[in-house]
Design an enzyme around this catalytic site. Structure first.
Site, PDB file in Angstrom:
ATOM      1  N   ARG A  38       0.822  -1.207   0.000  1.00 38.50           N
ATOM      2  CA  ARG A  38       0.000   0.000   0.000  1.00 38.50           C
ATOM      3  C   ARG A  38       0.858   1.260   0.000  1.00 38.50           C
ATOM      4  O   ARG A  38       0.459   2.288  -0.551  1.00 38.50           O
ATOM      5  CB  ARG A  38      -0.939  -0.012   1.208  1.00 38.50           C
ATOM      6  CG  ARG A  38      -2.100  -0.965   0.983  1.00 38.50           C
ATOM      7  CD  ARG A  38      -3.021  -1.015   2.156  1.00 38.50           C
ATOM      8  NE  ARG A  38      -4.299  -1.577   1.775  1.00 38.50           N
ATOM      9  CZ  ARG A  38      -5.254  -1.894   2.638  1.00 38.50           C
ATOM     10  NH1 ARG A  38      -5.071  -1.709   3.932  1.00 38.50           N
ATOM     11  NH2 ARG A  38      -6.388  -2.392   2.202  1.00 38.50           N
ATOM     12  N   LYS A 199     -16.450 -16.442   4.898  1.00 43.46           N
ATOM     13  CA  LYS A 199     -17.728 -15.849   5.308  1.00 43.46           C
ATOM     14  C   LYS A 199     -18.666 -15.573   4.144  1.00 43.46           C
ATOM     15  O   LYS A 199     -18.486 -14.620   3.402  1.00 43.46           O
ATOM     16  CB  LYS A 199     -17.462 -14.568   6.099  1.00 43.46           C
ATOM     17  CG  LYS A 199     -16.937 -14.863   7.484  1.00 43.46           C
ATOM     18  CD  LYS A 199     -16.356 -13.630   8.133  1.00 43.46           C
ATOM     19  CE  LYS A 199     -14.881 -13.747   8.423  1.00 43.46           C
ATOM     20  NZ  LYS A 199     -13.974 -12.997   7.611  1.00 43.46           N
ATOM     21  N   GLY A 352      -6.882  -8.459   0.175  1.00 47.70           N
ATOM     22  CA  GLY A 352      -6.960  -9.442   1.244  1.00 47.70           C
ATOM     23  C   GLY A 352      -6.095 -10.679   1.055  1.00 47.70           C
ATOM     24  O   GLY A 352      -4.961 -10.591   0.590  1.00 47.70           O
ATOM     25  N   GLY A 375     -12.173  -4.494   1.575  1.00 51.84           N
ATOM     26  CA  GLY A 375     -13.589  -4.143   1.709  1.00 51.84           C
ATOM     27  C   GLY A 375     -14.077  -3.201   0.607  1.00 51.84           C
ATOM     28  O   GLY A 375     -15.171  -3.368   0.077  1.00 51.84           O
TER      29      GLY A 375
HETATM   30  P1  AMP Z   1     -12.559 -14.408   4.125  1.00 52.14           P
HETATM   31  O1  AMP Z   1     -12.119 -13.364   5.077  1.00 52.14           O
HETATM   32  O2  AMP Z   1     -14.028 -14.653   4.142  1.00 52.14           O
HETATM   33  O3  AMP Z   1     -12.022 -14.197   2.710  1.00 52.14           O
HETATM   34  O4  AMP Z   1     -11.935 -15.770   4.637  1.00 52.14           O
HETATM   35  C1  AMP Z   1     -10.566 -16.044   4.659  1.00 52.14           C
HETATM   36  C2  AMP Z   1     -10.357 -17.206   5.575  1.00 52.14           C
HETATM   37  O5  AMP Z   1     -11.074 -18.326   5.103  1.00 52.14           O
HETATM   38  C3  AMP Z   1      -8.908 -17.678   5.658  1.00 52.14           C
HETATM   39  O6  AMP Z   1      -8.423 -17.385   6.943  1.00 52.14           O
HETATM   40  C4  AMP Z   1      -8.988 -19.175   5.431  1.00 52.14           C
HETATM   41  O7  AMP Z   1      -8.237 -19.939   6.349  1.00 52.14           O
HETATM   42  C5  AMP Z   1     -10.464 -19.454   5.646  1.00 52.14           C
HETATM   43  N1  AMP Z   1     -10.893 -20.675   4.967  1.00 52.14           N
HETATM   44  C6  AMP Z   1     -10.814 -20.944   3.659  1.00 52.14           C
HETATM   45  N2  AMP Z   1     -11.259 -22.191   3.414  1.00 52.14           N
HETATM   46  C7  AMP Z   1     -11.619 -22.716   4.593  1.00 52.14           C
HETATM   47  C8  AMP Z   1     -12.149 -23.978   4.992  1.00 52.14           C
HETATM   48  N3  AMP Z   1     -12.392 -24.931   4.094  1.00 52.14           N
HETATM   49  N4  AMP Z   1     -12.420 -24.167   6.311  1.00 52.14           N
HETATM   50  C9  AMP Z   1     -12.181 -23.183   7.213  1.00 52.14           C
HETATM   51  N5  AMP Z   1     -11.678 -21.977   6.904  1.00 52.14           N
HETATM   52  C10 AMP Z   1     -11.398 -21.744   5.609  1.00 52.14           C
END
Ligand code: AMP
Length: 396
Positions: A38, A199, A352, A375
């Site tokens: 950044r 999420k 991210g 975001g």
């Molecule tokens: P997000 O912030 O929604 O993009 O999520 C990112 C997070 O999703 C990372 O920390 C990953 O470890 C987690 N993640 C991805 N795949 C899985 C999975 N199959 N089970 C649990 N966590 C996951």
């Protein structure tokens, strides 16, 4: 860029230009910057201002000091990094638009650069306070917003200040908007979107909008299990969001109606527990074990997704395909990062974790655009308006 003023529309010669940057960079426990992307991305705007004889006052937030002065979140490491990148002296003020800042601003000459302390040391920043914005505005003649990663926040240095000074977008904001707007308005087809992460709730609107925009939406990461559950597939003990199953069903129906391919994993790397060293097996979706936990997409899914990516003329990727922080479960994410990097079309990685994965493999130069906004990028691709863009002065 859109219908907003940009840096190139402004006469900055001899003027004090307040540049709102996004220097919210990751720090380790020794307060060292672990990823300076950044900061590097702000350099073109600073160089432009130097070349055009401006006096430059930089500001940003860093972390969450919650409106109080906290040395843990000082901008000192950012100032140090800027000195190295620009090979110029940078004055770090002791306050945010307070007596120390005014002292330096008064004696500024063309080409001088000041960095103010963390904007979030003042509670007025996050409350979008007019009083605080007035203080910020009093140090400058022109406001330049180059903080793309913070454009979705209605904060004083992003929104309120634009009411008080002639305003424009910086070069980074201009570039981000150019790439992301093209993706939304006029993408080369086929357009393949790849969404992973944990999420569903954070990405429902994004997926919904991508179903309208893209030809193919590939789903990976933990969120795939909520979608699988919505289709009555077994998911064992995998991470799902039960309350989001009805929404996942609606998205599946929407894709069927619009003719967009919404593709789910066909095999999985499965463990018995959430552990970096856990033993794993590979199973197909139909044979998902009752006590199993999906940690990564399997090899057949990887080749299926690679097939789509290799034929795409536009790719957008956000979110890891598995628990990529654990080396044993990073293969799916890494393979996808390499596939995106090899794609001949326009490739965009939305901030991210996916940006981190690309950089860890040093593939960033092979990607058309790695966004600095997490975001903000998602909000824009959801079809939402960003308060920071809306606040800027219209082009005249
Ligand atoms: P997000 O912030 O929604 O993009 O999520 C990112 C997070 O999703 C990372 O920390 C990953 O470890 C987690 N993640 C991805 N795949 C899985 C999975 N199959 N089970 C649990 N966590 C996951």
């Amino acid at each position: 860029m859109l219908n907003k003023m940009t840096l190139k529309n402004m006469d900055v010669k001899g003027k004090r230009v307040l540049v709102r940057a996004d220097y919210n960079v990751p720090l380790n426990s020794n307060h060292q910057i672990t990823n300076d992307k950044r900061i590097r991305e702000s350099v073109p705007t600073i160089n432009y201002l130097l070349e055009h004889g401006a006096k430059i006052i930089l500001c940003s937030h860093l972390g969450r000091p919650d409106g109080r002065v906290n040395p843990e979140f000082s901008m000192a490491p950012v100032a140090e990094c800027l000195r190295k990148l620009l090979k110029k002296p940078i004055i770090l003020t002791k306050d945010v638009a307070g007596p120390d800042t005014f002292k330096f601003v008064r004696s500024m000459k063309e080409g001088d650069i000041i960095l103010m302390e963390n904007l979030r040391f003042d509670p007025g920043e996050e409350s979008n306070s007019l009083e605080f914005a007035k203080r910020l505005a009093s140090v400058a003649d022109i406001y330049c917003d180059d903080a793309f990663g913070a454009m979705h926040r209605s904060h004083a240095s992003i929104v309120r200040i634009a009411e008080l000074l002639p305003s424009c977008a910086g070069l980074l904001v201009e570039r981000e908007l150019k790439v992301l707007t093209k993706l939304m308005q006029n993408p080369e087809r086929p357009f393949v979107a790849l969404i992973g992460g944990a999420k569903v709730k954070d990405k429902i609107n994004l997926i919904s909008n991508l179903i309208d925009l893209a030809d193919v939406v590939l789903i990976g990461g933990a969120m795939a299990y909520t979608f699988m559950k919505a289709k009555n597939y077994p998911v064992g003990k995998s991470l799902i969001e039960r309350d989001k199953i009805p929404l996942a069903k609606l998205l599946i129906e929407k894709a069927e109606k619009t003719g967009t391919k919404l593709v789910l994993p066909i095999d999985h790397v499965v463990t018995g527990e959430f552990n970096f060293a856990a033993e794993s097996i590979i199973v197909s979706t139909e044979k998902f074990p009752r006590n199993g936990m999906g940690m990564d997409i399997g090899p057949k899914t990887v080749s299926r997704y690679k097939h789509y990516i290799s034929r795409a003329k536009t790719v957008f990727w956000n979110g890891p395909m598995g628990v990529f922080e654990f080396q044993n479960f990073a293969k799916g994410t890494n393979e996808i990062a390499m596939a995106v990097a090899s794609c001949k079309g326009v490739t965009v990685v939305g901030g991210g974790d996916s940006a981190a994965a690309v950089e860890a493999l040093e593939l960033q130069d092979k990607i058309t655009h790695v966004s600095t906004g997490g975001g903000a990028t998602l909000k824009l691709l959801e079809g939402a308006k960003l308060p920071g863009i809306e606040a800027l002065q219209d082009k005249i």
